[in-house]
Design a protein around this motif. Structure first.
Motif, PDB file in Angstrom:
ATOM      1  N   ALA A  85     -14.934   9.054  -5.592  1.00 16.76           N
ATOM      2  CA  ALA A  85     -13.642   8.660  -6.345  1.00 16.76           C
ATOM      3  C   ALA A  85     -13.547   9.089  -7.767  1.00 16.76           C
ATOM      4  O   ALA A  85     -12.526   9.595  -8.272  1.00 16.76           O
ATOM      5  N   LEU A  95      -9.534   2.960  -5.624  1.00 16.69           N
ATOM      6  CA  LEU A  95      -9.987   3.998  -4.870  1.00 16.69           C
ATOM      7  C   LEU A  95     -11.316   3.148  -4.201  1.00 16.69           C
ATOM      8  O   LEU A  95     -11.465   3.391  -3.040  1.00 16.69           O
ATOM      9  N   MET A 153       0.847  -1.053  -0.111  1.00 14.76           N
ATOM     10  CA  MET A 153      -0.091  -0.097   0.111  1.00 14.76           C
ATOM     11  C   MET A 153       0.737   1.382  -0.020  1.00 14.76           C
ATOM     12  O   MET A 153       0.231   2.298   0.008  1.00 14.76           O
ATOM     13  N   VAL A 171      -3.937   6.725  -5.405  1.00 12.00           N
ATOM     14  CA  VAL A 171      -4.141   6.188  -4.358  1.00 12.00           C
ATOM     15  C   VAL A 171      -2.836   6.863  -3.185  1.00 12.00           C
ATOM     16  O   VAL A 171      -3.002   6.441  -2.010  1.00 12.00           O
ATOM     17  N   ASN A 172      -2.620   7.963  -3.579  1.00 12.75           N
ATOM     18  CA  ASN A 172      -1.713   8.811  -2.924  1.00 12.75           C
ATOM     19  C   ASN A 172      -0.597   7.985  -2.229  1.00 12.75           C
ATOM     20  O   ASN A 172      -0.446   7.919  -1.152  1.00 12.75           O
ATOM     21  N   ALA A 184     -10.157  -1.204  -3.117  1.00 17.88           N
ATOM     22  CA  ALA A 184      -8.908  -1.082  -2.275  1.00 17.88           C
ATOM     23  C   ALA A 184      -9.218  -0.017  -0.894  1.00 17.88           C
ATOM     24  O   ALA A 184      -9.096  -0.324   0.143  1.00 17.88           O
ATOM     25  N   LYS A 185      -9.604   1.032  -1.175  1.00 14.17           N
ATOM     26  CA  LYS A 185      -9.708   2.220  -0.430  1.00 14.17           C
ATOM     27  C   LYS A 185     -11.144   2.422   0.168  1.00 14.17           C
ATOM     28  O   LYS A 185     -11.504   3.349   1.035  1.00 14.17           O
ATOM     29  N   ARG A 186     -12.187   1.876  -0.406  1.00 14.22           N
ATOM     30  CA  ARG A 186     -13.414   1.711   0.039  1.00 14.22           C
ATOM     31  C   ARG A 186     -14.127   2.996  -0.002  1.00 14.22           C
ATOM     32  O   ARG A 186     -14.874   3.533   0.537  1.00 14.22           O
ATOM     33  N   MET A 187     -13.576   3.846  -1.322  1.00  9.10           N
ATOM     34  CA  MET A 187     -14.196   5.172  -1.195  1.00  9.10           C
ATOM     35  C   MET A 187     -15.501   5.183  -1.967  1.00  9.10           C
ATOM     36  O   MET A 187     -15.801   4.426  -2.701  1.00  9.10           O
TER      37      MET A 187
END
Length: 264
Positions: free
Chosen positions: A116, A105, A80, A156-157, A108-111
């Motif tokens: 997103a 996003l 990550m 994903v920064n 994986a990030k659940r945005m």
């Protein structure tokens, strides 16, 4: 920072990486150069465990592990920390440009999907292809596809972005535009490791250059030290051969001062 210690990797009886160690400071751009088959791409893939190293230690951001002692949770945390921009784009062919950028996003990030999309459109605008957001990759040029790959990596920064020969699959007319996008990202002090054969680009963008050959780091230093005053005969030979073979082919790369246009 990124700290790589004593990384080794073999494929059956072929040793590809031999006790590789180096550091990358936060916000630093490190460019890895060297002949084909020297282990450059394998090294990048080992750092995020697309390939599992045989032995060694890796530290990226706030995650540190011994490659043979790490559990799945620690490996996921390490992955990550980084994003990869590949030679061959690796876009989802059945997803639009915007969906390619927002996929990680949402999954994986659940945005939230709408949030997103807002992030994705902003990044596509920054890499210059917002007008292609509803197109599918097959309708894009190679340069446009690679810019989608860069936007996806930024989405994903991550702590660091790895670029594996980002222009090697491009027609010559698209190389410059991709290199300029990468240079703009570097202007915002994003930690980056770049494997490339674009020597003019490497000289201008890098804080540090690593020269690899035969699975080892032969020498490393500033662009001036490596390109103008190399100490090792293997480095000198590589640069002589490169300039002999590319005296006409490679255009100068000019991106003075790493132009600050992206609001990352």
């Amino acid at each position: 920072m990124i700290r790589v210690s004593n990384i080794r990797k073999s494929f059956k009886d072929h040793v590809v990486l031999k006790d590789i160690s180096f550091d990358v400071n936060e916000g630093e751009v490190v460019v890895i150069i060297g002949p084909s088959g020297s282990g450059k791409s394998t090294l990048l893939r080992c750092l995020n465990f697309l390939e599992k190293p045989d032995v060694g230690q890796i530290e990226i951001g706030d995650v540190k592990l011994d490659v043979n002692k790490a559990n799945r949770q620690t490996l996921n945390k390490l992955r990550m920390q980084t994003s990869m921009v590949f030679q061959h784009y690796n876009l989802f062919k059945n997803k639009t440009v915007l969906e390619n950028v927002t996929h990680a996003l949402v999954v994986a990030k659940r945005m939230n999907k709408e949030a997103a999309k807002e992030v994705g459109r902003d990044l596509l605008k920054q890499v210059g292809i917002l007008d292609k957001q509803n197109q599918y990759p097959i309708r894009l040029s190679g340069g446009q596809q690679q810019r989608v790959g860069i936007a996806r990596a930024l989405a994903v920064n991550p702590y660091a972005i790895f670029f594996d020969e980002p222009t090697s699959s491009l027609d010559p007319e698209w190389v410059g535009e991709v290199l300029r996008v990468i240079s703009k990202i570097a202007s915002h002090n994003k930690t980056m490791i770049i494997v490339t054969h674009e020597m003019n680009f490497a000289r201008e963008i890098a804080d540090k250059v690593i020269f690899m050959a035969d699975g080892v780091i032969v020498e490393q230093g500033t662009p001036e030290e490596i390109f103008d005053y190399p100490q090792k005969e293997r480095t000198k030979k590589f640069l002589r051969d490169f300039h002999r073979n590319n005296s006409v082919a490679e255009e100068p790369f000019h991106q003075s001062g790493r132009v600050k246009e992206l609001a990352l």
